[in-house]
Design a protein around this motif. Structure first.
Motif, PDB file in Angstrom:
ATOM      1  N   ASN B 165       0.823  -1.213   0.000  1.00 34.81           N
ATOM      2  CA  ASN B 165       0.000   0.000   0.000  1.00 34.81           C
ATOM      3  C   ASN B 165       0.849   1.252   0.000  1.00 34.81           C
ATOM      4  O   ASN B 165       0.526   2.238  -0.669  1.00 34.81           O
ATOM      5  N   VAL B 223      -4.628  -8.052   1.297  1.00 34.00           N
ATOM      6  CA  VAL B 223      -3.539  -7.091   1.501  1.00 34.00           C
ATOM      7  C   VAL B 223      -3.650  -5.798   0.705  1.00 34.00           C
ATOM      8  O   VAL B 223      -3.064  -4.788   1.094  1.00 34.00           O
ATOM      9  N   ALA B 224      -4.378  -5.799  -0.412  1.00 32.84           N
ATOM     10  CA  ALA B 224      -4.437  -4.576  -1.218  1.00 32.84           C
ATOM     11  C   ALA B 224      -5.623  -3.731  -0.776  1.00 32.84           C
ATOM     12  O   ALA B 224      -6.630  -3.658  -1.454  1.00 32.84           O
ATOM     13  N   THR B 225      -5.503  -3.071   0.364  1.00 27.27           N
ATOM     14  CA  THR B 225      -6.665  -2.342   0.889  1.00 27.27           C
ATOM     15  C   THR B 225      -6.755  -0.944   0.295  1.00 27.27           C
ATOM     16  O   THR B 225      -5.781  -0.195   0.328  1.00 27.27           O
ATOM     17  N   PRO B 226      -7.888  -0.596  -0.282  1.00 29.69           N
ATOM     18  CA  PRO B 226      -8.045   0.775  -0.790  1.00 29.69           C
ATOM     19  C   PRO B 226      -7.901   1.797   0.332  1.00 29.69           C
ATOM     20  O   PRO B 226      -7.344   2.879   0.136  1.00 29.69           O
ATOM     21  N   VAL B 229      -4.155   2.539   0.891  1.00 27.84           N
ATOM     22  CA  VAL B 229      -3.579   3.356  -0.177  1.00 27.84           C
ATOM     23  C   VAL B 229      -4.037   4.803  -0.021  1.00 27.84           C
ATOM     24  O   VAL B 229      -3.232   5.746  -0.084  1.00 27.84           O
TER      25      VAL B 229
END
Lengths: 329, 350
Positions: B165, B223-226, B229
């Motif tokens: 992120n 794991v790819a949390t908006p 970011v």
């Protein structure tokens, strides 16, 4: 503490040293103009695999049948899944529907959303107003209301299950007071009351926090001016606090609506959707249909989740519109 | 007493303590009992023996029956105080109960058996913390395994979340490139699509990648949390570009700029994301429930859920496990409350 920070620093340093050379190589390969993509790539790959791709796949599942997980083995059925879900003689009576549990879940969810969000906003507002006063131990009380927010849904449900069980603390207290005990989680109406209560208990602190931030953003000179003019407390509340808090209230409303539509964890552990289907909400239906029950009806679950997504999409767009107008206004 | 009252009714600025102040206090005290009471009740109950848990109405503190070792008996016997009848006032140990009559023995005279009406005896109780509820979690149940699974998923997912992120946020905050706005909007748009909507297809992706019944099946989709970011990008925008350019003058690679300048300067935002991520992953329930079906892969949350059986619930161990699960979060709360609350108030996410 120093040991821990030294360890973290060492790992951080080592990670840097081991990655610098290969990444410098990549940087030289792609050139400065595209180096941003190098940094974006890991996140975008994950997004692609677990968010964007699934959005597309969801439609393929919703339009195919059978219990196979691989799309290549699933026969195309068109809108059959949607038709099955929506096959109802009377939408107000789940018994006349082909998927009666789906409609029961929709009815329950609608009832839950209205009650839970409505009551939670009232209690959050009252709590925030009180915590915004000049009281001793204010910091402590803020912590008190916020604490359950951090607890896991499973822990929250088990805590209350222990209090509410047949021979639990609440029933003992009631009998001590001369009242009769109730089998809280076996009675349909009481179970519904308790899932509303417990979810409010667990999430209220979060909204209290946002409302407090909103209250503190109201400039104090507005209040001082009102005091000079001799305005009564109620008048100050109705004419100053409430109107100036409205944007924050709308944010709280939309956020809590989005979460209430997707309520699952606490309720699943507390009541298991029961007794019968009295506390089965829409996400519970999706989980049950797609994963827990055999055969796994992935198509039906996907179709139901697309219907839920439509509702959430409307709510989120509402939220974006509100936050944008608040940022500009 | 007067000083205490004085302290409690103290107010900044104005004088006097009116009705609304009393009402506020009543509300807050009631709220404190309602918020902490059930948790405290679970903590107290977790130290009770099975017998004490079955007692109704329950006692507040964990009491257990006093036992006494009597000569000629293999097991320790429960001690009773006799409140009526022939042996009133004596302390006797119970051998067995037959109907309404108990066979008892005086620990001082182990040979003589005495018959006592069960109405005439009161169990002798003493405060006893049943620590065995906790130790047995390790010896009789696979608690260490569940704990390790939870810790592994939480730590690994958080490290990856922060790394990925922050890299994405760095790119979006500090580079001008074509498609920047589009990528940012795309990431923010996924806030609209919570994973709960895509359960079926995410399950397909996870199973295609062979990650069903593996902790990675829980870690990678998360794991790819908006949120992360967005949070980090907003913070990184406040870091002046001159600092980065100065480093580039000294021939620092872009990786070095990110790792040595931007990351340390973003420490407050990274701390917030770390705390959030730890809470998210530690408390996760629905997705692990779908991906992890074998009990040796269970996280603490799943183990807790599976412990409460359909018919019989093993409360003594379940309560101890509940307490151990809420302990780390309680520590996080006690020490990092300020970070968390300011983080939430600023970003409006949880």
């Amino acid at each position: 503490m120093t040991f821990a920070s030294t360890a973290v620093r060492t790992v951080y340093q080592a990670a840097f040293n081991s990655l610098e050379r290969p990444l410098l190589f990549v940087q030289n390969l792609v050139g400065m103009r595209r180096v941003a993509w190098m940094f974006l790539l890991p996140n975008l790959v994950i997004f692609g695999a677990f968010t964007f791709l699934p959005i597309i796949l969801n439609y393929f599942y919703a339009t195919t049948g059978s219990d196979a997980i691989l799309l290549s083995q699933r026969p195309y059925v068109g809108a059959e899944n949607f038709r099955t879900l929506l096959a109802c003689k009377d939408y107000l009576d789940p018994n006349t529907c082909q998927q009666d549990i789906f409609w029961r879940a929709i009815h329950n969810t609608a009832k839950f959303v209205v009650l839970q969000v409505g009551l939670m906003i009232v209690f959050s507002l009252v709590t925030a107003l009180i915590l915004n006063r000049d009281i001793v131990l204010r910091g402590f009380f803020r912590g008190v209301f916020f604490y359950p927010v951090l607890l896991s849904p499973v822990v929250v449900a088990l805590i209350w299950k222990w209090v509410l069980q047949r021979y639990g603390l609440l029933n003992a207290g009631l009998e001590e007071a001369g009242l009769s005990s109730v089998n809280w989680l076996v009675d349909a109406n009481w179970s519904f009351f308790w899932i509303v209560f417990v979810t409010i208990w667990a999430h209220m602190g979060f909204y209290v926090l946002i409302l407090l931030a909103g209250l503190q953003a109201i400039p104090s000179d507005v209040y001082e001016a009102a005091e000079m003019d001799g305005a009564s407390k109620w008048r100050v509340f109705y004419r100053i606090t409430l109107p100036l808090l409205t944007p924050t209230m709308v944010v709280v409303l939309v956020l809590s609506l989005i979460r209430a539509v997707q309520a699952f964890d606490e309720i699943f552990v507390l009541t298991g959707g029961g007794p019968g289907t009295a506390t089965t909400l829409i996400l519970h239906y999706i989980y049950e249909t797609g994963f827990a029950a055999r055969p796994r009806l992935f198509g039906l679950a996907a179709a139901a989740s697309i219907l839920m997504a439509a509702v959430l999409m409307v709510l989120t767009l509402l939220q974006l519109a509100v936050t944008r107008s608040r940022a500009e206004g | 007493m007067a000083t205490v009252l004085n302290f409690l009714t103290r107010r900044r600025g104005r004088h006097g303590f009116d009705l609304t102040d009393w009402l506020s206090w009543a509300y807050l005290v009631f709220g404190t009992v309602l918020m902490f009471g059930p948790v405290l009740w679970v903590v107290l109950s977790s130290f009770k023996t099975d017998a004490a848990l079955a007692q109704y109405p329950p006692t507040l503190l964990p009491f257990a029956a006093k036992t006494v070792a009597v000569e000629g008996y293999d097991k320790p016997l429960e001690l009773y105080r006799i409140t009526g009848g022939e042996y009133q006032g004596r302390h006797l140990a119970e051998i067995r109960r037959i109907g309404l009559v108990a066979q008892m023995v005086d620990p001082a005279e182990p040979d003589k058996r005495l018959k006592v009406n069960i109405k005439d005896r009161q169990p002798e109780q003493a405060l006893a913390f049943a620590v065995s509820n906790y130790t047995e979690l390790f010896s009789r149940f696979n608690f260490a395994r569940y704990l390790w699974n939870s810790v592994f998923i939480t730590v690994v997912a958080t490290v990856i979340t922060v790394l990925f992120n922050s890299m994405a946020a760095f790119a979006l905050a500090k580079y001008k490139f074509r498609g920047r706005t589009a990528v940012f909007l795309l990431i923010i748009a996924t806030l609209m699509i919570p994973p709960t909507i895509n359960l079926v297809p995410i399950f397909l992706v996870v199973s295609k990648l062979g990650m069903v019944n593996s902790p990675w099946g829980v870690i990678w989709p998360a794991v790819a949390t908006p949120t992360g970011v967005f949070l980090l990008r907003q913070y990184m925008l406040t870091i002046p570009d001159d600092l980065l350019d100065a480093a580039r003058m000294d021939h620092a690679s872009e990786w070095r700029v990110y790792w040595r300048i931007v990351m340390p300067l973003s420490a407050p935002a990274i701390a917030v994301l770390t705390i959030f991520s730890v809470m998210w992953r530690w408390n996760d329930f629905l997705w692990p429930l779908i991906v992890l079906t074998r009990s040796e892969q269970f996280t603490l949350q799943l183990a807790l859920n599976s412990f409460q059986g359909e018919l019989q619930t093993n409360w003594s161990h379940l309560l101890a496990m509940t307490v151990l699960t809420l302990l780390p979060i309680t520590f996080v709360f006690a020490f990092l409350q300020k970070y968390i609350t300011t983080g939430i108030a600023q970003s409006g996410v949880k």
